[in-house]
Design an enzyme around this catalytic site. Sequence first.
Site, PDB file in Angstrom:
ATOM      1  N   TYR A   1      -1.693  -1.301  10.461  1.00 23.75           N
ATOM      2  CA  TYR A   1      -1.942  -1.522   9.021  1.00 23.75           C
ATOM      3  C   TYR A   1      -0.764  -0.982   8.201  1.00 23.75           C
ATOM      4  CZ  TYR A   1      -3.867  -1.300   4.348  1.00 23.75           C
ATOM      5  OH  TYR A   1      -4.039  -1.453   2.998  1.00 23.75           O
TER       6      TYR A   1
ATOM      7  N   SER B   1       0.858  -1.197   0.000  1.00 25.38           N
ATOM      8  CA  SER B   1       0.000   0.000   0.000  1.00 25.38           C
ATOM      9  C   SER B   1       0.883   1.232   0.000  1.00 25.38           C
ATOM     10  CB  SER B   1      -0.881   0.011   1.241  1.00 25.38           C
ATOM     11  OG  SER B   1      -1.501   1.282   1.385  1.00 25.38           O
TER      12      SER B   1
HETATM   13  N1  LIG Z   1      -8.788  -0.349  -1.248  1.00 27.20           N
HETATM   14  C1  LIG Z   1      -7.737   0.411  -0.971  1.00 27.20           C
HETATM   15  O1  LIG Z   1      -7.821   1.663  -0.867  1.00 27.20           O
HETATM   16  C2  LIG Z   1      -6.379  -0.215  -0.806  1.00 27.20           C
HETATM   17  C3  LIG Z   1      -5.251   0.632  -0.810  1.00 27.20           C
HETATM   18  C4  LIG Z   1      -3.995   0.064  -0.634  1.00 27.20           C
HETATM   19  C5  LIG Z   1      -3.853  -1.294  -0.497  1.00 27.20           C
HETATM   20  N2  LIG Z   1      -4.970  -2.100  -0.504  1.00 27.20           N
HETATM   21  C6  LIG Z   1      -4.762  -3.532  -0.311  1.00 27.20           C
HETATM   22  O2  LIG Z   1      -5.384  -4.222  -1.381  1.00 27.20           O
HETATM   23  C7  LIG Z   1      -5.711  -5.546  -0.962  1.00 27.20           C
HETATM   24  C8  LIG Z   1      -7.122  -5.876  -1.401  1.00 27.20           C
HETATM   25  O3  LIG Z   1      -8.017  -5.022  -0.737  1.00 27.20           O
HETATM   26  P1  LIG Z   1      -9.364  -4.491  -1.402  1.00 27.20           P
HETATM   27  O4  LIG Z   1      -9.266  -3.026  -1.459  1.00 27.20           O
HETATM   28  O5  LIG Z   1      -9.681  -5.237  -2.625  1.00 27.20           O
HETATM   29  O6  LIG Z   1     -10.381  -4.843  -0.199  1.00 27.20           O
HETATM   30  P2  LIG Z   1     -11.751  -5.678  -0.207  1.00 27.20           P
HETATM   31  O7  LIG Z   1     -12.612  -5.232  -1.324  1.00 27.20           O
HETATM   32  O8  LIG Z   1     -12.248  -5.552   1.190  1.00 27.20           O
HETATM   33  O9  LIG Z   1     -11.274  -7.163  -0.486  1.00 27.20           O
HETATM   34  C9  LIG Z   1     -10.525  -7.908   0.449  1.00 27.20           C
HETATM   35  C10 LIG Z   1     -10.509  -9.348   0.007  1.00 27.20           C
HETATM   36  O10 LIG Z   1      -9.787 -10.101   0.985  1.00 27.20           O
HETATM   37  C11 LIG Z   1     -10.610 -11.179   1.428  1.00 27.20           C
HETATM   38  N3  LIG Z   1     -10.330 -11.471   2.819  1.00 27.20           N
HETATM   39  C12 LIG Z   1     -10.496 -10.669   3.899  1.00 27.20           C
HETATM   40  N4  LIG Z   1     -10.175 -11.311   5.029  1.00 27.20           N
HETATM   41  C13 LIG Z   1      -9.790 -12.566   4.648  1.00 27.20           C
HETATM   42  C14 LIG Z   1      -9.364 -13.719   5.356  1.00 27.20           C
HETATM   43  N5  LIG Z   1      -9.244 -13.713   6.693  1.00 27.20           N
HETATM   44  N6  LIG Z   1      -9.059 -14.835   4.653  1.00 27.20           N
HETATM   45  C15 LIG Z   1      -9.183 -14.854   3.315  1.00 27.20           C
HETATM   46  N7  LIG Z   1      -9.576 -13.803   2.586  1.00 27.20           N
HETATM   47  C16 LIG Z   1      -9.888 -12.670   3.254  1.00 27.20           C
HETATM   48  C17 LIG Z   1     -12.050 -10.691   1.218  1.00 27.20           C
HETATM   49  O11 LIG Z   1     -12.945 -11.762   0.995  1.00 27.20           O
HETATM   50  P3  LIG Z   1     -13.837 -12.518   2.090  1.00 27.20           P
HETATM   51  O12 LIG Z   1     -14.520 -11.469   2.905  1.00 27.20           O
HETATM   52  O13 LIG Z   1     -14.740 -13.359   1.254  1.00 27.20           O
HETATM   53  O14 LIG Z   1     -12.867 -13.344   2.876  1.00 27.20           O
HETATM   54  C18 LIG Z   1     -11.892  -9.940  -0.106  1.00 27.20           C
HETATM   55  O15 LIG Z   1     -11.940 -10.840  -1.176  1.00 27.20           O
HETATM   56  C19 LIG Z   1      -5.502  -5.579   0.556  1.00 27.20           C
HETATM   57  O16 LIG Z   1      -4.262  -6.207   0.842  1.00 27.20           O
HETATM   58  C20 LIG Z   1      -5.420  -4.099   0.929  1.00 27.20           C
HETATM   59  O17 LIG Z   1      -4.638  -3.892   2.075  1.00 27.20           O
HETATM   60  C21 LIG Z   1      -6.224  -1.597  -0.661  1.00 27.20           C
END
Ligand SMILES: NC(=O)c1ccc[n+]([C@@H]2O[C@H](COP(=O)([O-])OP(=O)(O)OC[C@H]3O[C@@H](n4cnc5c(N)ncnc54)[C@H](OP(=O)(O)O)[C@@H]3O)[C@@H](O)[C@H]2O)c1
Length: 264
Positions: free
Chosen positions: A156, A143
């Site tokens: 985080y 991130s």
């Molecule tokens: N969105 C942002 O602004 C942002 C910015 C920087 C970095 N990121 C990073 O991008 C990555 C993806 O995030 P996103 O934005 O796509 O968030 P998201 O839409 O909330 O998706 C998170 C995914 O992780 C899965 N997950 C959560 N807890 C889990 C667990 N205990 N075991 C297995 N799977 C799990 C969720 O599915 P289930 O609920 O079905 O398990 C979902 O598929 C993360 O690493 C996040 O830190 C996001």
Amino acid sequence: MTSIQSKGTALVTGASAGIGAIYADRLAKRGYDLIIVARNAQRLEALAEKLRKETGRNITAVAADLGDKAALAKVEHILRDDASITLLVNNAGVGSVASILQDNVDEMEAMIDLNITALTRLTYAVAPGFVARGAGTIINISSAVGIAVEALNGVYSASKSYVLSFGHTLQRDLSDKGVRIQTVLPAATATDFWDVAGYAPQKSKPTTMSAEDLVDAALSGLDQGELVTIPPLHDGEQWLRWEADRRAFASNFGNAKPAPRYTI
Ligand SMILES: NC(=O)c1ccc[n+]([C@@H]2O[C@H](COP(=O)([O-])OP(=O)(O)OC[C@H]3O[C@@H](n4cnc5c(N)ncnc54)[C@H](OP(=O)(O)O)[C@@H]3O)[C@@H](O)[C@H]2O)c1
């Protein structure tokens, strides 16, 4: 259905929603068979069915809570045993916007289990096979707050700094053995991440990127051979200068005597 030749199998964690679901879509369309992992079996199977119909690829849904040791071990086992796997996308992660005085330490530990421990164990599981086969790619989702560490919750941000540092050492240890590493640093991206993190309004701010643009840019960075890809950073030279400075700085620590400013 496409006629693109298979590029092997990509295992994508956190593929039931957000950035991971877009990676699954784009990788299937690039010719990868998929193993998609997350907790929500229904959402995973719906995505698997959609992508099977659209791309004709083999898509396997594996419901697993990567914060649970036994479920994580099941996915490690797949990564160790399935020689068709050519790409691992360590994407599953959760965040928070709360400060240390508002947070529950058990929730922070669960975040470390997912963002750090699961990512590390899955990487350790897949790397030996990639090295033995002389090929493979590991994409780790960090991130921008791995650098802009004061922006969100401290645990985080630190977990994402870990992912960035880990990627540098994976590059050192594995790149001459045929393994490609890419660390991706998204900034604010419009996904349910923000609902879970506790600040849903971020999803509709003008500076927030769509998950589609984020993943397409990250894959362009992969195609260009980047070790670190920061899709929202427009001046790419800025990263290269910062990284060169860091490496130069790191060469200054080999002194047996403390610096004169610490003389008592
Ligand atoms: N969105 C942002 O602004 C942002 C910015 C920087 C970095 N990121 C990073 O991008 C990555 C993806 O995030 P996103 O934005 O796509 O968030 P998201 O839409 O909330 O998706 C998170 C995914 O992780 C899965 N997950 C959560 N807890 C889990 C667990 N205990 N075991 C297995 N799977 C799990 C969720 O599915 P289930 O609920 O079905 O398990 C979902 O598929 C993360 O690493 C996040 O830190 C996001």
